[in-house]
Design a protein around this motif. Sequence first.
Motif, short mmCIF file in Angstrom:
data_model
loop_
_atom_site.label_atom_id
_atom_site.label_comp_id
_atom_site.label_asym_id
_atom_site.label_seq_id
_atom_site.Cartn_x
_atom_site.Cartn_y
_atom_site.Cartn_z
N UNK A 158 -94.84 -54.80 50.28
CA UNK A 158 -94.08 -53.55 50.42
C UNK A 158 -94.05 -52.78 49.09
N UNK A 159 -93.87 -53.52 48.00
CA UNK A 159 -93.82 -52.87 46.68
C UNK A 159 -95.20 -52.34 46.30
N UNK A 160 -96.23 -53.14 46.59
CA UNK A 160 -97.57 -52.80 46.10
C UNK A 160 -98.24 -51.69 46.89
N UNK A 161 -97.85 -51.57 48.16
CA UNK A 161 -98.75 -50.82 49.05
C UNK A 161 -98.96 -49.35 48.67
N UNK A 162 -97.94 -48.67 48.19
CA UNK A 162 -98.15 -47.27 47.83
C UNK A 162 -98.12 -47.03 46.32
N UNK A 188 -101.71 -66.11 42.45
CA UNK A 188 -101.49 -65.88 43.88
C UNK A 188 -100.71 -64.59 44.12
N UNK A 189 -99.88 -64.19 43.15
CA UNK A 189 -99.20 -62.89 43.29
C UNK A 189 -100.24 -61.77 43.26
N UNK A 190 -101.19 -61.89 42.31
CA UNK A 190 -102.23 -60.86 42.19
C UNK A 190 -103.08 -60.81 43.47
N UNK A 191 -103.41 -61.97 44.02
CA UNK A 191 -104.25 -61.92 45.23
C UNK A 191 -103.47 -61.36 46.42
N UNK A 192 -102.17 -61.58 46.44
CA UNK A 192 -101.34 -60.97 47.48
C UNK A 192 -101.36 -59.43 47.35
N UNK A 193 -101.29 -58.96 46.10
CA UNK A 193 -101.35 -57.52 45.84
C UNK A 193 -102.68 -56.94 46.31
N UNK A 195 -104.46 -57.67 48.65
CA UNK A 195 -104.59 -57.52 50.11
C UNK A 195 -104.16 -56.14 50.57
N UNK A 196 -103.31 -55.47 49.79
CA UNK A 196 -102.81 -54.19 50.27
C UNK A 196 -103.18 -52.98 49.41
N UNK A 197 -103.70 -53.21 48.21
CA UNK A 197 -104.01 -52.05 47.37
C UNK A 197 -105.09 -52.37 46.33
N UNK A 198 -105.81 -51.32 45.91
CA UNK A 198 -106.77 -51.45 44.81
C UNK A 198 -106.15 -51.02 43.49
#
Lengths: 258, 394
Positions: A158-162, A188-193, A195-198
């Motif tokens: 949710x935080x990363x997506x926009x 693993x936090x970075x890989x989670x990020x 998934x939703x954003x570049x």
Amino acid sequence: MNRIDKAFDNNKGFIAFISAGDPSLEKTKEFVIEMEKAGAALVELGIPFSDPIAEGEVIQGANVRALQAGTTTDKIFDMVKELRKETNIPLVFLCYLNSVFKYGYENFCKKCVEAGIDGLIIPDMPLEEKGELLPVMDKYDLYLIPLIAPTSKERIREIAKNAKGFIYVVSSLGVTGVRSEITTDVKSIVSEIRKVTDTPACIGFGISKPSQVADYTEYADGAIVGSAIVKIIGEYKDEAGPHLYEYVKQMCDAVVKK
Amino acid sequence: MDKGRFGIHGGQYVPETLMNEIHKLEKAYEFYKNDPEFNAELDKLNREYAGRPSLLYYAENMTKTLGGAKIYFKREDLNHTGAHKINNVLGQALLAKKMGKKRLIAETGAGQHGVATATAAAYMGLECEIFMGRVDTERQALNVYRMELLGAKVHPVDSGTKTLKDAVNECMREWTRRPEDTLYALGSVMGPHPFPTIVRDFQSVISREARAQILEKEGRLPDAVMACVGGGSNAIGMFYEFIKDEGVRLIGCEAAGKGVDTDKTAATMATGTLGVFHGMKSYFCQDNYGQIAPVYSISAGLDYPGVGPEHANLKDMGRAEYVAVTDDEAVEAFEFIAKQEGIIAAIESSHAVAHLMKLAPTMSKDQIIICCLSGRGDKDVAAIARYKGVDLHE
């Protein structure tokens, strides 16, 4: 076009934090230039606050010194304007929300863009509370750099997506400060990020050694260092320039190439 | 955006590291506040451990001397640990146990909340660490020793003004270091949502009892209720059940220190402006750039540059009035109530008593005031002696 968009285009980056006005705004200008020469991709300028609740002792000390030197938000804007005549390095403010709120959201954002600031990091404004300020920042193309913590878990996407500019991944629990060991599974936090954003993900909190920069930039887009830099300024004060250059250069050399 | 708001005030302005913990606390509290078992346990603790209900005491001597409204005191000073703080702490400690927490951390100003937290932690088998400004550890040395006796670790805080505000900063920092097994047992109706609501709910026992007690004794509601306000927990406790009773004036008494027109004051309502600090939007003593002002009061418990968001909203709505009381007036009231009623009241509570002394004579004999005596004043005796220039050879 926001300057941060280009910061990570060709390479991973080293991000340096200093408290604006420590020991003086004149020196802050010089230090930014030295760190840019040494290879820093972006500089965070702290707006000193009386009660910085996310900071450890080192950066608290810098806040106190800067405030005692008479630093104010208006004087920082003036300094950034001067600095912009000499450099095009992306600059963001790290500030507590009250500094922005009390100045007026509209007025603050307008002054940021006029002075040449590209983004804001606000450690006491989580996702839940960005609704008031974000539309104003968007209007001025000022990026809100979000923070993701080791405890964020299901909030990460949710935080990363926009997110725009870059994402500040907090490596450890607690406040800012040099740590001998970082135990969080930052990867693993970075890989989670991912998934939703570049949007680039940069890791900060507790970093002080080139080896840590090398480890983190294996998988993240950048490493952020504050307390270790502020310590050098605390020690050498007006004479810190060359020491900062040396330190930042080592750190930048450790950044993994793309 | 509306969650945890009181009008425009409140909110959740804390670092991301704490947000998951804050949400866990919200969820747990939403569940337990309606859980009959939790409420029965808390009720039992209040009755059999804290000594509730507290007395509603008719102050006959003061009523006669002041010659106006009939004066009642809500005697929170008679609770176990000597202040209203225990009401909140028993609730939060029980909540912490239910949530599986191992440790309580808390800030304290005068030391009353620290003592109450240390007490609850000792009783319930939780670790306890208290953060207290260095200045306050010196002016309330006895309470530091008390907390240590109860098994708590007391950390003197040397940052900033070394008082209550800085103790809150350090507590927040400590909570980000070790959030998962720790509850920050916040001591007042301040901080991020859900704290202002949780603390208010646990403190509202004061007005729930007082309202029933006055109806029983007088067969009618009071004309005014009053209490001192730092962060505002005893005041919101004293006000809460009366908010709906429109005929009851709600009066909060904040610390003017040397006077609201000096820079040695802690009167947030009189001198503060809207800001965002310590997790909440509310009124704060601050400069034009939003730097939080160093505040001052003789009372360590009222020496705080902000005020709880629900109070800020009660002020905005015009539902409650807030007045400022100076050090000198509070000390005079401290002595007056001691000599008149044989009650040594906390210097914090004495701020409310001071305003009561002005207000009661302006009202008629058939009117009623209830004033909350939030705590007892044993802890203040040495400081009052110093203030008066008396050498106690301690």
